[in-house]
Motif scaffolding. Structure first.
Motif, short mmCIF file in Angstrom:
data_model
loop_
_atom_site.label_atom_id
_atom_site.label_comp_id
_atom_site.label_asym_id
_atom_site.label_seq_id
_atom_site.Cartn_x
_atom_site.Cartn_y
_atom_site.Cartn_z
N LEU A 20 1.10 -0.88 -0.23
CA LEU A 20 0.18 -0.31 0.14
C LEU A 20 0.81 1.59 0.37
O LEU A 20 0.27 2.58 -0.44
N LEU A 21 2.04 1.60 1.28
CA LEU A 21 2.86 2.55 0.69
C LEU A 21 3.25 2.75 -0.70
O LEU A 21 3.20 3.15 -1.26
N GLY A 22 3.52 1.61 -1.26
CA GLY A 22 4.08 1.65 -2.54
C GLY A 22 3.30 2.64 -3.39
O GLY A 22 3.87 3.31 -4.36
N ALA A 51 -6.89 3.42 8.63
CA ALA A 51 -6.43 4.75 8.93
C ALA A 51 -5.51 5.17 9.23
O ALA A 51 -5.07 5.86 9.01
N GLY A 52 -5.07 4.20 10.37
CA GLY A 52 -3.72 4.09 11.11
C GLY A 52 -2.60 4.43 9.43
O GLY A 52 -1.74 5.33 9.99
N LEU A 53 -2.86 3.16 8.83
CA LEU A 53 -1.52 3.45 7.71
C LEU A 53 -1.74 4.91 7.65
O LEU A 53 -0.61 5.67 6.57
N LEU A 54 -3.13 4.89 6.50
CA LEU A 54 -3.16 6.40 5.78
C LEU A 54 -2.34 7.74 7.24
O LEU A 54 -1.80 8.59 6.19
N THR A 55 -2.69 7.80 8.07
CA THR A 55 -2.11 9.02 8.67
C THR A 55 -0.52 8.71 8.84
O THR A 55 0.32 9.80 8.60
N LEU A 56 -0.09 6.93 8.86
CA LEU A 56 1.72 7.05 8.80
C LEU A 56 2.04 7.32 7.64
O LEU A 56 3.33 8.38 8.02
N PHE A 57 1.54 7.31 6.65
CA PHE A 57 2.01 7.20 5.22
C PHE A 57 1.72 9.09 4.87
O PHE A 57 2.53 9.12 3.35
N GLN A 58 1.00 9.73 5.55
CA GLN A 58 0.51 11.45 5.05
C GLN A 58 -0.59 11.06 3.90
O GLN A 58 -0.31 12.39 3.56
N LYS A 59 -1.29 10.33 4.11
CA LYS A 59 -2.36 10.06 2.40
C LYS A 59 -3.92 9.96 3.36
O LYS A 59 -4.37 9.41 3.01
N GLU A 60 -3.96 10.86 4.70
CA GLU A 60 -5.43 10.75 5.30
C GLU A 60 -6.51 11.46 4.47
O GLU A 60 -7.53 10.73 4.80
N ASP A 61 -6.05 12.00 3.30
CA ASP A 61 -7.88 12.58 2.24
C ASP A 61 -8.11 11.49 1.75
O ASP A 61 -8.80 11.85 0.92
N THR A 62 -7.07 10.32 1.65
CA THR A 62 -7.47 8.98 1.20
C THR A 62 -8.70 8.55 1.06
O THR A 62 -8.78 8.42 2.54
N PRO A 63 -9.88 9.18 -0.03
CA PRO A 63 -11.80 8.01 0.67
C PRO A 63 -11.14 6.18 0.66
O PRO A 63 -10.18 5.57 0.22
N ILE A 64 -11.75 6.25 1.83
CA ILE A 64 -12.32 5.04 2.17
C ILE A 64 -13.65 4.15 1.96
O ILE A 64 -14.64 4.80 2.88
N TYR A 65 -13.63 3.14 1.51
CA TYR A 65 -15.13 1.75 1.65
C TYR A 65 -15.10 0.66 2.58
O TYR A 65 -13.79 -0.05 2.12
N LEU A 66 -15.58 0.39 2.67
CA LEU A 66 -15.29 -0.87 3.74
C LEU A 66 -16.65 -2.08 2.40
O LEU A 66 -18.06 -1.75 2.03
N GLY A 67 -15.75 -2.61 1.59
CA GLY A 67 -15.98 -3.65 0.87
C GLY A 67 -16.86 -5.00 1.61
O GLY A 67 -16.66 -4.84 2.63
N ARG A 68 -17.55 -5.90 1.18
CA ARG A 68 -17.95 -7.05 1.39
C ARG A 68 -17.07 -7.65 2.21
O ARG A 68 -16.36 -8.20 1.46
#
Length: 156
Positions: A20-22, A51-68
């Motif tokens: 994900l980081l890459g 959410a923790g990973l996106l904060t760590l990677f400084q990408k908090e603005d990336t939309p998150i969606y929940l799949g099944r």
């Protein structure tokens, strides 16, 4: 050069966190959103982890969606061992997802816009399969599917 549109479907585990980081740091594309599809953890843990990973990677603005969850026939929280919460060994910052929405309607909207999309799957490919089962014609807008998955001991 126009950046390639990217959708990421992920079960947020340690090995997937590196991929994900890459993907988030690549300059060749823009991430339209992340679809969290818990395969080895509860929905709550998976959303907290992403959410923790996106904060760590400084990408908090990336939309998150929940799949099944592909194991939705099992009770939520009844997760196979030894996975439990597979990111517990990482010290993630506390992340707060902005808004969690259902993934299927979002993916249908993105794919119906007609722009070619690359689909990076770092875990179960459940949500894409559900969308294409419902609307097979949307598959023509997927330029490429990249599967990076496996299992420590056996498949799901």
């Amino acid at each position: 050069m126009k950046k390639q549109a990217l959708i990421i479907e992920i079960d947020p585990t340690e090995e997937n966190a590196l991929a994900l980081l890459g993907a988030l740091r690549a300059k060749s594309h823009r991430t339209l959103g992340i679809c969290v599809t818990p395969g080895h953890q509860t929905e709550a843990d998976a959303l907290t982890n992403i959410a923790g990973l996106l904060t760590l990677f400084q990408k908090e603005d990336t939309p998150i969606y929940l799949g099944r969850c592909p194991n939705s026939d099992r009770k939520v929280g009844a997760v196979r061992k030894p996975f439990d919460n597979t990111l517990t060994s990482l010290r993630l910052p506390e992340g707060k997802p902005k808004a969690i929405r259902e993934a299927e309607p979002w993916m249908e909207k993105i794919l119906s816009m007609g722009e070619p999309v690359t689909y990076l799957c770092l875990g179960p490919i459940t949500t894409l399969a559900d969308v294409l089962r419902k609307e097979p014609a949307l598959g023509k807008h997927i330029k490429r599917v990249i599967l990076c998955g496996g299992a420590q001991r056996r498949g799901v």
